[in-house]
Design an enzyme around this catalytic site. Structure first.
Site, PDB file in Angstrom:
ATOM      1  N   CYS A 111       0.817  -1.223   0.000  1.00  0.00           N
ATOM      2  CA  CYS A 111       0.000   0.000   0.000  1.00  0.00           C
ATOM      3  C   CYS A 111       0.849   1.271   0.000  1.00  0.00           C
ATOM      4  O   CYS A 111       0.342   2.351  -0.300  1.00  0.00           O
ATOM      5  CB  CYS A 111      -0.931   0.005   1.197  1.00  0.00           C
ATOM      6  SG  CYS A 111      -1.914  -1.483   1.302  1.00  0.00           S
ATOM      7  N   HIS A 247      -3.429   7.020   2.154  1.00  0.00           N
ATOM      8  CA  HIS A 247      -3.866   5.717   1.653  1.00  0.00           C
ATOM      9  C   HIS A 247      -5.244   5.420   2.251  1.00  0.00           C
ATOM     10  O   HIS A 247      -5.480   5.616   3.453  1.00  0.00           O
ATOM     11  CB  HIS A 247      -2.853   4.647   2.056  1.00  0.00           C
ATOM     12  CG  HIS A 247      -3.362   3.259   1.870  1.00  0.00           C
ATOM     13  ND1 HIS A 247      -3.949   2.846   0.698  1.00  0.00           N
ATOM     14  CD2 HIS A 247      -3.418   2.193   2.731  1.00  0.00           C
ATOM     15  CE1 HIS A 247      -4.324   1.588   0.827  1.00  0.00           C
ATOM     16  NE2 HIS A 247      -4.018   1.169   2.044  1.00  0.00           N
ATOM     17  N   ASN A 277     -10.389  -0.284  -0.408  1.00  0.00           N
ATOM     18  CA  ASN A 277      -8.934  -0.161  -0.300  1.00  0.00           C
ATOM     19  C   ASN A 277      -8.304  -0.715  -1.589  1.00  0.00           C
ATOM     20  O   ASN A 277      -8.407  -1.910  -1.855  1.00  0.00           O
ATOM     21  CB  ASN A 277      -8.490  -0.971   0.931  1.00  0.00           C
ATOM     22  CG  ASN A 277      -6.992  -0.943   1.153  1.00  0.00           C
ATOM     23  OD1 ASN A 277      -6.226  -0.589   0.261  1.00  0.00           O
ATOM     24  ND2 ASN A 277      -6.567  -1.333   2.337  1.00  0.00           N
TER      25      ASN A 277
HETATM   26  O1  UT7 Z   1      -4.134  -1.331   3.254  1.00  0.00           O
HETATM   27  C1  UT7 Z   1      -3.372  -2.011   4.183  1.00  0.00           C
HETATM   28  C2  UT7 Z   1      -3.609  -1.508   5.529  1.00  0.00           C
HETATM   29  N1  UT7 Z   1      -4.757  -2.141   6.090  1.00  0.00           N
HETATM   30  C3  UT7 Z   1      -5.404  -1.553   7.077  1.00  0.00           C
HETATM   31  O2  UT7 Z   1      -5.078  -0.469   7.444  1.00  0.00           O
HETATM   32  C4  UT7 Z   1      -6.513  -2.310   7.760  1.00  0.00           C
HETATM   33  C5  UT7 Z   1      -6.486  -2.021   9.232  1.00  0.00           C
HETATM   34  N2  UT7 Z   1      -7.497  -2.725   9.995  1.00  0.00           N
HETATM   35  C6  UT7 Z   1      -8.830  -2.424   9.917  1.00  0.00           C
HETATM   36  O3  UT7 Z   1      -9.217  -1.562   9.157  1.00  0.00           O
HETATM   37  C7  UT7 Z   1      -9.774  -3.138  10.830  1.00  0.00           C
HETATM   38  O4  UT7 Z   1      -9.057  -3.881  11.777  1.00  0.00           O
HETATM   39  C8  UT7 Z   1     -10.764  -4.094  10.077  1.00  0.00           C
HETATM   40  C9  UT7 Z   1     -11.766  -3.282   9.296  1.00  0.00           C
HETATM   41  C10 UT7 Z   1      -9.990  -5.014   9.172  1.00  0.00           C
HETATM   42  C11 UT7 Z   1     -11.550  -4.947  11.073  1.00  0.00           C
HETATM   43  O5  UT7 Z   1     -12.248  -4.114  11.991  1.00  0.00           O
HETATM   44  P1  UT7 Z   1     -12.212  -4.455  13.543  1.00  0.00           P
HETATM   45  O6  UT7 Z   1     -13.016  -3.437  14.229  1.00  0.00           O
HETATM   46  O7  UT7 Z   1     -10.757  -4.575  13.956  1.00  0.00           O
HETATM   47  O8  UT7 Z   1     -12.969  -5.817  13.610  1.00  0.00           O
HETATM   48  P2  UT7 Z   1     -12.439  -7.244  14.128  1.00  0.00           P
HETATM   49  O9  UT7 Z   1     -11.464  -7.832  13.206  1.00  0.00           O
HETATM   50  O10 UT7 Z   1     -12.062  -7.116  15.576  1.00  0.00           O
HETATM   51  O11 UT7 Z   1     -13.768  -8.111  14.075  1.00  0.00           O
HETATM   52  C12 UT7 Z   1     -14.883  -7.836  14.942  1.00  0.00           C
HETATM   53  C13 UT7 Z   1     -15.983  -8.836  14.675  1.00  0.00           C
HETATM   54  C14 UT7 Z   1     -15.505 -10.271  14.723  1.00  0.00           C
HETATM   55  O12 UT7 Z   1     -16.547 -11.036  15.299  1.00  0.00           O
HETATM   56  P3  UT7 Z   1     -16.459 -11.475  16.859  1.00  0.00           P
HETATM   57  O13 UT7 Z   1     -15.194 -12.301  16.982  1.00  0.00           O
HETATM   58  O14 UT7 Z   1     -16.397 -10.211  17.644  1.00  0.00           O
HETATM   59  O15 UT7 Z   1     -17.704 -12.248  17.058  1.00  0.00           O
HETATM   60  C15 UT7 Z   1     -15.406 -10.680  13.283  1.00  0.00           C
HETATM   61  O16 UT7 Z   1     -15.603 -12.053  13.069  1.00  0.00           O
HETATM   62  O17 UT7 Z   1     -16.522  -8.644  13.362  1.00  0.00           O
HETATM   63  C16 UT7 Z   1     -16.550  -9.883  12.668  1.00  0.00           C
HETATM   64  N3  UT7 Z   1     -16.361  -9.610  11.243  1.00  0.00           N
HETATM   65  C17 UT7 Z   1     -17.373  -9.326  10.417  1.00  0.00           C
HETATM   66  N4  UT7 Z   1     -18.695  -9.242  10.608  1.00  0.00           N
HETATM   67  C18 UT7 Z   1     -19.459  -8.919   9.556  1.00  0.00           C
HETATM   68  C19 UT7 Z   1     -15.183  -9.564  10.551  1.00  0.00           C
HETATM   69  N5  UT7 Z   1     -15.442  -9.254   9.264  1.00  0.00           N
HETATM   70  C20 UT7 Z   1     -16.775  -9.100   9.165  1.00  0.00           C
HETATM   71  C21 UT7 Z   1     -17.626  -8.770   8.092  1.00  0.00           C
HETATM   72  N6  UT7 Z   1     -18.958  -8.680   8.331  1.00  0.00           N
HETATM   73  N7  UT7 Z   1     -17.166  -8.508   6.847  1.00  0.00           N
END
Ligand code: UT7
Length: 321
Positions: A111, A247, A277
């Protein structure tokens, strides 16, 4: 004289996919995706290759700059999703453009790739090794997504952005770059398995795997730190920056950076909601949109900042020509 951006261009695949449409294929919702990320839809190729997208973006940037293909003496494509392992994407593009005088190679810094490529081209120009360069950030991320992994596949999109560079009174002023390979596994996409006469590795197909929260924490700390370092190096006050072109990974990262820098969020242009993204392509796509809309005025100080796989990060201060 420094390196000026003489023209910009971009291309997004025709096919757009909304969060609601994705919810027909997996257990997700518009509510989850938009509140956690700011993404509402993304462009997903239904046939455009990386070379097609890079070509259309390059054509617009060349028209916008007035620099014809034969005057390009350097083409760098930042990508992790080239159409071929060899020839490089830049060489494939050279043929399509007829840029017969250019030296061509690809660059992989995920990225941050566009910024790393921009800086490399800048050094070529400043070193007298090139007069005009075409720098592209292009990604066909939909082909390396695990469409069964809702935690990553909903985040990314396809697209390409391009700039034509030449010498100018105003342009690139300061650059900060960094890498931390020790944390690279937080955002991983393996290569082809080792398979030859003597060994056959049983590995899963190499898709993107991301430790989202770890990358999130890295971004919200590293991005403002490197922007602050850049401002200090350039002796420019944060209030003198017209736009912070970050980004486009997550709206919450952008909001956090704005808060930490104590800058109004309006100074952070966003296309994340429409494009998702697009990794190396996100910054040049956004830059091209601002330029197309006449939002960049001569003398504007603009900061571009990228972060992601590697881990890598960078920030560039540009005075718009
Ligand atoms: O370009 C490269 C750089 N990349 C980035 O900068 C990405 C940085 N990270 C992020 O933007 C965030 O961490 C994410 C958007 C990827 C994830 O958000 P989060 O608030 O950290 O969510 P999480 O991974 O902690 O997941 C929370 C919950 C989980 O369920 P439980 O374990 O709490 O029951 C996941 O299973 O959300 C669930 N989950 C979803 N639910 C519905 C994960 N993906 C999805 C989804 N739809 N697509």
């Amino acid at each position: 004289m420094t390196t000026a951006i003489l023209g910009t261009g971009s291309y997004l695949p025709e096919n757009t996919v909304s969060n609601d449409e994705l919810a027909n294929y997996m257990d997700t919702s518009d509510e989850w995706i938009s509140t956690r990320t700011g993404i509402r839809r993304r462009h997903i190729s239904k046939g455009e290759t990386l070379t097609d997208m890079a070509f259309f973006a390059a054509q617009e940037a060349m028209e916008n700059s007035g620099i014809p293909a034969e005057k390009l003496d350097l083409i760098i494509v930042a990508t992790v999703t080239a159409d071929c392992i060899t020839p490089s994407e830049a060489c494939l593009l050279q043929e399509r453009l007829g840029a017969v005088n250019a030296i061509c190679f690809d660059m992989n810094a995920a990225c941050s790739g566009f910024l790393f490529a921009l800086n490399t081209a800048h050094l070529y120009l400043q070193g007298g090794m090139a007069e005009h360069a075409l720098v592209i950030g292009a990604e066909l991320l939909s082909k390396i997504m695990d469409w069964g992994d809702r935690s990553t596949c909903v985040l990314f999109g396809d697209g390409a952005g391009a700039v034509v560079l030449g010498k100018g009174e105003h342009g690139i002023k300061n650059v900060i770059m960094g890498s931390d390979g020790a944390r690279g596994k937080a955002l991983l996409c393996s290569g082809r398995p080792l398979e030859n006469l003597f060994i056959k590795q049983e590995v899963e197909f190499p898709y993107v795997h991301m430790e989202g929260q770890e990358v999130f924490r890295f971004a919200v700390r590293q991005v403002p730190e490197c922007i602050e370092e850049l401002l200090q190096q350039a002796s420019v006050r944060v209030g003198d920056i017209r736009y912070f072109i970050l980004h486009q990974a997550n709206i919450r990262i952008i909001q956090s950076v704005a808060k930490r820098l104590q800058v109004d969020i309006d100074k952070f242009p966003i296309n994340l909601s429409e494009c998702g993204n697009t990794s190396a392509a996100s910054i040049p796509i956004l830059l091209a949109a601002l330029n197309r809309d006449g939002k960049l005025q001569s003398g504007d100080n603009v900061i571009l900042s990228g972060f992601g796989g590697g881990l890598t990060w960078g920030a560039v201060l540009i005075e718009w020509q």
